[in-house]
Design a protein around this motif. Structure first.
Motif, PDB file in Angstrom:
ATOM      1  N   VAL A  83      -8.613   5.547   6.286  1.00  8.34           N
ATOM      2  CA  VAL A  83      -8.615   4.301   6.582  1.00  8.34           C
ATOM      3  C   VAL A  83      -9.112   3.599   7.374  1.00  8.34           C
ATOM      4  O   VAL A  83      -9.805   3.608   8.445  1.00  8.34           O
ATOM      5  N   LEU A 115       0.990  -1.162  -0.294  1.00  5.89           N
ATOM      6  CA  LEU A 115      -0.166   0.179  -0.219  1.00  5.89           C
ATOM      7  C   LEU A 115       0.917   1.322   0.192  1.00  5.89           C
ATOM      8  O   LEU A 115       0.049   2.143  -1.051  1.00  5.89           O
ATOM      9  N   THR A 131      -3.362   0.447  10.163  1.00  8.87           N
ATOM     10  CA  THR A 131      -2.640   0.595   9.177  1.00  8.87           C
ATOM     11  C   THR A 131      -2.403   2.171   8.893  1.00  8.87           C
ATOM     12  O   THR A 131      -1.627   2.431   9.034  1.00  8.87           O
ATOM     13  N   VAL A 162      -8.881   4.157   2.396  1.00  9.88           N
ATOM     14  CA  VAL A 162      -8.411   2.582   2.263  1.00  9.88           C
ATOM     15  C   VAL A 162      -9.231   1.757   3.244  1.00  9.88           C
ATOM     16  O   VAL A 162      -9.278   2.126   4.494  1.00  9.88           O
ATOM     17  N   CYS A 184     -10.127  -1.478   5.302  1.00 12.02           N
ATOM     18  CA  CYS A 184      -9.869  -2.816   6.063  1.00 12.02           C
ATOM     19  C   CYS A 184     -10.653  -3.756   6.045  1.00 12.02           C
ATOM     20  O   CYS A 184     -11.677  -2.978   6.590  1.00 12.02           O
ATOM     21  N   ALA A 198      -8.454   2.153  -2.033  1.00  9.38           N
ATOM     22  CA  ALA A 198      -7.696   0.857  -2.388  1.00  9.38           C
ATOM     23  C   ALA A 198      -8.210  -0.331  -0.923  1.00  9.38           C
ATOM     24  O   ALA A 198      -9.106   0.103   0.298  1.00  9.38           O
TER      25      ALA A 198
END
Length: 615
Positions: free
Chosen positions: A295, A230, A256, A245, A247, A313
């Motif tokens: 994130v 990443l 992260t 991002v 998760c 992402a």
């Protein structure tokens, strides 16, 4: 603001066009917008599927401004209602909201405005419709239409089911002659049918736009130290860009975000475990700051209108293609190039299978979850164009895009039948000869002939399959296991992710079924990489106009900060690019720019002309 309803279809369409130009600053509708707006103004019900960034909100906002009364918008996005209302107020639209974040006197003010007809749009959270006081309030005012945003939330087949949405069928029962428009960015045909049935929209006209987002480049890479992958991705392709991002767990989100921050990337966490104030602060920063990365778990993102998100992402496998499409669609709302990037590995398959086994609900519910996951795995493992696979899931066809990873760097496929037979045979022998079950890592060690303590402790070096898989590396074997799981030839059970055979395994072991596999790269970094897209700051501007564009962005940032609103509420980048290219010298010329409506022209016109005059 409402112009009232004029007689004749052509006059109504003309009224809609006038509102589009005067309020929103656009000269023409896009795609199905005109047909949808006309249909709802005429009093018809509608189900609207339009991709993120396609302009869904105009489909109910303009009819609400043309029809007499107040447009009532049902939305689950409580945290974003203030920004939505601020954006409309900045356009000169009289908008308000009612939700649990308000003080009683604030609610009373909005309620009085509604009853007096002093609002054009009223936003409500779905749970408020369960309150008798809300129903009495709506009866006291004049309702122009009901808009049900994020309508996929009503369907248990959808990716974001919300029980509060199930009660929305009462709108039709209570107000049978008020038009309803249900809108979503993602829904398969089954989900659409479910929305129609649950909301009682049987006579609604369906408007289904293309699901294609050609400005998004889809890429999926093998997982290999995902945080490092990443970091490299952000540094090489999206430095200083805003991004999201995703998760799977709260712990991964925190780790992260901390990792990115330690490495000089401005990032904040967002998940349901944080207190409301922290979540609100992080969301506000994301909307208002340039280049911030959030994130998050999937708790973040629905309804985020930030147009310049350059990448989304995923560090963990999404549960469904619908969820993946919805999440990746938050990138590139402005139409400029954006990236949907994901790393994916064996652990993701094991984890998702385990979550399905542990999920609440009956067997039918778990089968639905399994179908969703199977479709997501098929998209990850395809050797064909990712975009065509994504579109096919929504019953849409199209040629290869030439812009995803499988188009730009076509993967090799190979006959993995023998390898599959070796893996399945090892699982079978452990079960039948020893009554044992193990995870993928240990079985790969057996096939590779590794005499480590665990193999020796269980005498697994004595198995006939010991060492028969030396022709493949650990990485290649893990790819074999992952693809066998994805194709249903292996299964995972228990808390420890042990491998077990399926009914289909016998077809490979005994019936001659062939097993084509996607070849695993030795290392992700050794792949023939797609060329980084670079920073798409102003892709359609001449180099001489870039300083003007940047000066306008500076003015916009200062203005937005002074007003306490996100920058895009003042003007989108696309509008600033057009201003920089055309360089208007009068209010009349500035008023011809797309996105500059009457209210914004009066509010910001003179300062913009002053910025241009300084250049």
């Amino acid at each position: 603001m409402g112009t009232g309803r004029t007689s004749g279809e052509g006059a109504e369409t003309s009224a809609a066009q006038q509102v589009l130009r005067r309020v929103f600053g656009y000269s023409s509708f896009r795609g199905d917008q005109s047909a949808i707006v006309e249909h709802v103004i005429d009093g018809g019900d509608a189900l609207v599927l339009m991709p993120t960034g396609g302009g869904k909100s105009l489909c109910y906002q303009i009819p609400a401004l043309v029809r007499p009364g107040v447009g009532v918008v049902i939305s689950p996005l409580i945290a974003l209602m203030q920004d939505q209302v601020d954006a409309l107020n900045d356009l000169g639209v009289r908008a308000g909201f009612l939700n649990s974040t308000q003080y009683p006197d604030e609610r009373r003010t909005v309620e009085a405005q509604f009853v007096a007809g002093e609002l054009d749009l009223l936003y409500l959270a779905p749970e408020r419709l369960r309150m008798e006081s809300t129903m009495r309030l709506l009866e006291r005012g004049e309702v122009a239409l009901f808009a049900i945003d994020e309508a996929h939330c009503v369907s248990q087949w959808g990716h974001d089911f919300r029980p509060d949405y199930l009660g929305l069928s009462l709108l039709h029962e209570q107000w049978p002659h008020i038009p309803r428009i249900a809108l979503t960015a993602t829904a398969t045909e089954k989900t659409r049918d479910d929305i129609i049935q649950r909301l009682g929209l049987d006579s609604a006209r369906r408007f289904v736009s293309s699901f294609d987002r050609p400005n998004i480049q889809y890429r999926i890479e093998p997982k290999n130290r995902p945080e490092r992958q990443l970091l490299e991705f952000i540094r090489t392709e999206h430095p200083d860009d805003a991004g999201i991002v995703y998760c799977l767990s709260r712990n991964s989100v925190e780790k992260t975000a901390a990792f990115l921050t330690e490495n000089g990337i401005t990032a904040v966490p967002y998940h349901a475990g944080l207190d409301n104030r922290t979540r609100a602060a992080h969301q506000s920063r994301f909307l208002r700051e340039d280049g911030l990365i959030v994130v998050a778990t999937i708790a973040f993102g629905m309804g985020i209108d930030k147009p310049d998100v350059r990448f989304v992402a995923h560090l963990d496998l999404p549960k469904s293609v619908e969820g993946y499409y919805q999440e990746t669609g938050r990138a590139g709302r402005d139409g400029a190039p954006a990236t949907a990037w994901m790393v994916y590995g064996l652990s993701d398959v094991v984890q998702q299978r385990k979550l399905i086994d542990m999920s609440d609900g009956d067997a039918a519910h778990r089968r639905r979850l399994q179908l969703h996951l199977d479709a997501m795995l098929a998209l990850c493992e395809t050797v064909s164009c990712r975009r065509t696979g994504l579109l096919a899931y929504f019953a849409e066809s199209g040629p290869p895009c030439g812009n995803c990873d499988t188009c730009l760097s076509p993967p090799e496929s190979w006959d993995g039948t023998v390898a599959a037979q070796k893996m399945l045979s090892a699982v079978l022998r452990l079960d039948r000869e020893r009554g044992q079950s193990f995870g993928a890592g240990h079985i790969v060690d057996i096939l590779r002939g590794k005499q480590n303590p665990k193999v020796l402790q269980h005498d697994h070096h004595e198995l006939t399959v010991f060492g028969v898989g030396n022709d493949l590396s650990d990485t290649e074997w893990r790819g074999v296991v992952r693809q066998l799981l994805a194709s249903g030839l292996l299964a995972v059970r228990g808390d420890y992710g042990v491998l077990t055979l399926t009914d289909a395994s016998a077809e490979v072991l005994f019936d001659g079924r062939r097993v084509p596999l996607r070849r695993e790269p030795e290392r992700a970094s050794k792949r023939s990489r797609t060329a980084p897209m670079g920073k798409p700051t102003a892709p359609d501007l001449a180099s001489a106009d870039l300083p003007v564009f940047e000066k306008l962005r500076e003015w916009r940032a200062a203005t937005a900060k002074e007003q306490g609103v996100p920058a895009y509420i003042v003007f989108h980048d696309a509008t600033l690019r057009e201003i920089a290219a055309r360089k208007p010298v009068s209010m009349a010329q500035l008023g011809e720019v797309s996105g500059v409506g009457e209210n914004k022209l009066a509010k910001y016109g003179q300062p913009v002309l002053e910025v241009l005059a300084e250049m």
